[in-house]
Design an enzyme around this catalytic site. Structure first.
Site, PDB file in Angstrom:
ATOM      1  N   ASP A  47       0.816  -1.218   0.000  1.00 13.13           N
ATOM      2  CA  ASP A  47       0.000   0.000   0.000  1.00 13.13           C
ATOM      3  C   ASP A  47       0.851   1.270   0.000  1.00 13.13           C
ATOM      4  O   ASP A  47       1.971   1.281   0.515  1.00 13.13           O
ATOM      5  CB  ASP A  47      -0.896  -0.024   1.249  1.00 13.13           C
ATOM      6  CG  ASP A  47      -2.095   0.883   1.088  1.00 13.13           C
ATOM      7  OD1 ASP A  47      -2.321   1.392  -0.025  1.00 13.13           O
ATOM      8  OD2 ASP A  47      -2.805   1.088   2.077  1.00 13.13           O
ATOM      9  N   HIS A  64       3.399   3.418  -8.655  1.00 12.25           N
ATOM     10  CA  HIS A  64       3.273   1.973  -8.911  1.00 12.25           C
ATOM     11  C   HIS A  64       4.582   1.419  -9.483  1.00 12.25           C
ATOM     12  O   HIS A  64       5.001   0.318  -9.160  1.00 12.25           O
ATOM     13  CB  HIS A  64       2.121   1.702  -9.877  1.00 12.25           C
ATOM     14  CG  HIS A  64       0.774   1.987  -9.269  1.00 12.25           C
ATOM     15  ND1 HIS A  64       0.414   1.546  -8.017  1.00 12.25           N
ATOM     16  CD2 HIS A  64      -0.304   2.685  -9.739  1.00 12.25           C
ATOM     17  CE1 HIS A  64      -0.816   1.943  -7.741  1.00 12.25           C
ATOM     18  NE2 HIS A  64      -1.273   2.644  -8.761  1.00 12.25           N
ATOM     19  N   LEU A 158      11.822 -20.195  -2.786  1.00 12.19           N
ATOM     20  CA  LEU A 158      10.696 -19.374  -2.332  1.00 12.19           C
ATOM     21  C   LEU A 158       9.448 -19.593  -3.198  1.00 12.19           C
ATOM     22  O   LEU A 158       9.548 -19.586  -4.434  1.00 12.19           O
ATOM     23  CB  LEU A 158      11.100 -17.887  -2.420  1.00 12.19           C
ATOM     24  CG  LEU A 158       9.999 -16.868  -2.141  1.00 12.19           C
ATOM     25  CD1 LEU A 158       9.715 -16.759  -0.649  1.00 12.19           C
ATOM     26  CD2 LEU A 158      10.358 -15.487  -2.703  1.00 12.19           C
TER      27      LEU A 158
END
Ligand code: FPP
Length: 268
Positions: A47, A64, A158
């Site tokens: 966020d 962004h 991962l």
């Protein structure tokens, strides 16, 4: 004055609770980290991209883009530290309400990220996955996602799980519907439905629940993210915006704060 002093003390306490070890260097933070006690699954609500850009007098879309750079750093760091699963909230079912131009930028950034990073992620043995209604995304995004998932499916590093067109309530509804279909067909007895079986019908069926949920930009909301899975997840927030995570200090601070938490899962 006592009132002002009190206010200053409260501010300091909040700032400490939010920021933890933020003033330490990356090197110092890494030394403080206990390798054997890392969270297995970290979830992030990325966020504050828009506010980061606005604060710098830049258009939101550049926020962004900067957020994408943070994502690049945090995925690499998580992989290097040996975290098992990283789930990031990249686009929610509610994000379709944004202006079309911003949606296009987000979709293009996702493609750009995969095009630029895929080889390196594959080299690091990262396994790319998605949760959410991918079938409703533009075809270019779907094909890049498919390509990245195919290439990395057998990787044992991962698990990088991207939540796209994802909503926690929708996920629960989907699970309930699939159990209802199975019950109607006679494949299961409704009496068999318990938490474990329900969990197996979620998008995250084979993943452990998140141990740690990170939310930047000082927000203390869950925003329809992993509603079922975060029942006992430790929550960590910071006033820093997601693009500020590029320098690793906030993420490392969150991990260190997690290691100091006492988790009781409802027990004593
Ligand atoms: C919320 O910040 C962020 C998003 C809705 C999108 C997150 C996207 C990225 C980090 C870009 C890169 C993503 C990928 C998967 C490559 P906001 O813009 O709502 O922030 P604001 O509340 O300050 O406006």
């Amino acid at each position: 004055m006592p009132g002002e002093r009190g206010e200053a003390l409260i501010k300091e306490a909040i700032s400490k609770a939010f920021q933890g070890n933020r003033r330490l260097s990356v090197l110092q933070l890494r030394k403080k980290l206990i390798k054997a006690q890392l969270p297995r699954h970290v979830a992030i609500i990325m966020d504050g991209n828009g506010r980061w850009a606005q604060a710098k007098g830049l258009p939101r879309v550049l926020g962004h883009r900067a957020g994408m750079e943070s994502l690049r750093e945090i995925v690499k760091l998580s992989s290097e530290l040996g975290i098992r699963v990283l789930t990031v909230y990249a686009f929610s079912t509610e994000n379709w309400k944004r202006p079309q131009e911003e949606i296009n930028v987000l979709m293009n950034l996702l493609c750009e990220y995969i095009q630029k990073e895929l080889d390196e992620l594959h080299r690091q043995r990262v396994c790319i996955r998605t949760i959410g209604h991918i079938e409703e995304l533009p075809s270019k995004v779907r094909s890049e996602l498919l390509r990245s998932q195919k290439l990395t499916a057998d990787n044992d590093g991962l698990i990088f799980n991207i939540a796209l067109n994802y909503g926690g309530r929708l996920e629960i509804v989907d699970a309930a519907r699939s159990l209802a279909v199975e019950a109607k067909s006679g494949a299961i007895d409704p009496a068999m439905i318990d938490e474990a079986l329900f969990g197996q019908r979620l998008y995250t069926a084979d993943l452990p629940d998140p141990d740690l949920l990170i939310r930047p930009a000082g927000e203390l909301r869950v925003s329809n993210f992993l509603l079922w899975q975060i029942a006992y997840t430790e929550f960590w927030s910071t006033p820093a915006y997601w693009p500020d995570f590029q320098d690793h200090t906030h993420f490392l601070s969150a991990l260190i704060a997690f290691q100091k938490r006492e988790r009781r899962f409802g027990g004593l």
